[in-house]
Design an enzyme around this catalytic site. Structure first.
Site, mmCIF file in Angstrom:
data_model
loop_
_atom_site.group_PDB
_atom_site.id
_atom_site.type_symbol
_atom_site.label_atom_id
_atom_site.label_comp_id
_atom_site.label_asym_id
_atom_site.label_seq_id
_atom_site.Cartn_x
_atom_site.Cartn_y
_atom_site.Cartn_z
ATOM 1 N N HIS A 25 -24.496 33.830 -9.805
ATOM 2 C CA HIS A 25 -24.616 35.231 -10.185
ATOM 3 C C HIS A 25 -26.062 35.422 -10.647
ATOM 4 C CE1 HIS A 25 -24.115 38.825 -12.634
ATOM 5 N NE2 HIS A 25 -22.900 38.977 -12.163
ATOM 6 N N GLU A 28 -28.530 40.768 -10.851
ATOM 7 C CA GLU A 28 -27.827 42.047 -11.002
ATOM 8 C C GLU A 28 -28.458 42.789 -12.179
ATOM 9 O OE1 GLU A 28 -23.400 43.989 -11.340
ATOM 10 O OE2 GLU A 28 -23.695 42.056 -12.286
ATOM 11 N N ASP A 107 -14.279 41.670 -10.693
ATOM 12 C CA ASP A 107 -13.331 42.003 -11.751
ATOM 13 C C ASP A 107 -12.767 43.414 -11.521
ATOM 14 O OD1 ASP A 107 -13.755 39.554 -13.079
ATOM 15 O OD2 ASP A 107 -15.517 40.366 -14.083
#
Length: 166
Positions: A25, A28, A107
């Site tokens: 990840h 972002e 999510d």
């Protein structure tokens, strides 16, 4: 933000020792440099999000050249205010620049949408059906499925595309 990839180098090395794939990840909410670190330090095979890749042309060229897929989650990016509207999402630009992008959920209960809702949100922007189909194909190609499974999924996508005139 505030958790650079270097903090996770040992965990990624350990995961690789088990034969696991490396997906990080990065980019972002954090800067484009987190993407570079994920590639260089963690040896990530895919990047989750990567939105701030826009801020580094050289890195974008590298990601495109090396075939590093971005798993884009547009509704998450909107909810976290990484983008201000779906029309600002960089996925179309990434595609024009040759970056392999996929559409994903992040999510879903929290960010408000499963994969189909993310596709729908992109469809409401100026992405064409051909671009959306290409994104689906990228998801197959960027998956860690074996070649036989990828061939089956590609055939299913091609059959759907033909049946719907795309």
């Amino acid at each position: 933000m505030g958790y650079p990839p270097e903090l996770f180098a040992d965990q990624f090395e350990r995961a690789r020792s088990f034969g696991w794939h490396a997906v990080a990840h990065a980019g972002e909410e954090g800067p484009a440099d987190y993407i570079r670190q994920a590639l260089d330090l963690l040896r990530a095979e895919r990047i989750d999000h990567g939105t701030h890749l826009l801020d580094d042309t050289e890195l974008m060229e590298r990601v495109a050249r090396d075939g590093i897929a971005l798993t884009c989650c547009p509704l998450s990016n909107l909810r976290l205010q990484v983008i201000n509207s779906m029309n600002e999402h960089p996925i179309a630009r990434f595609m024009r620049e040759g970056v392999t992008c996929t559409v994903n959920s992040d999510d879903p209960a929290y960010f408000g949408g499963y994969v189909a809702a993310n596709y729908e949100a992109l469809a409401e922007t100026r992405l064409s059906m051909e671009q959306l189909v290409a994104l689906a194909g990228n998801s197959i190609d960027a998956s860690f499925a074996d070649d036989a499974r990828k061939t089956t999924m590609r055939a299913q996508l091609d059959s759907w595309r033909t049946a719907h005139g795309f």
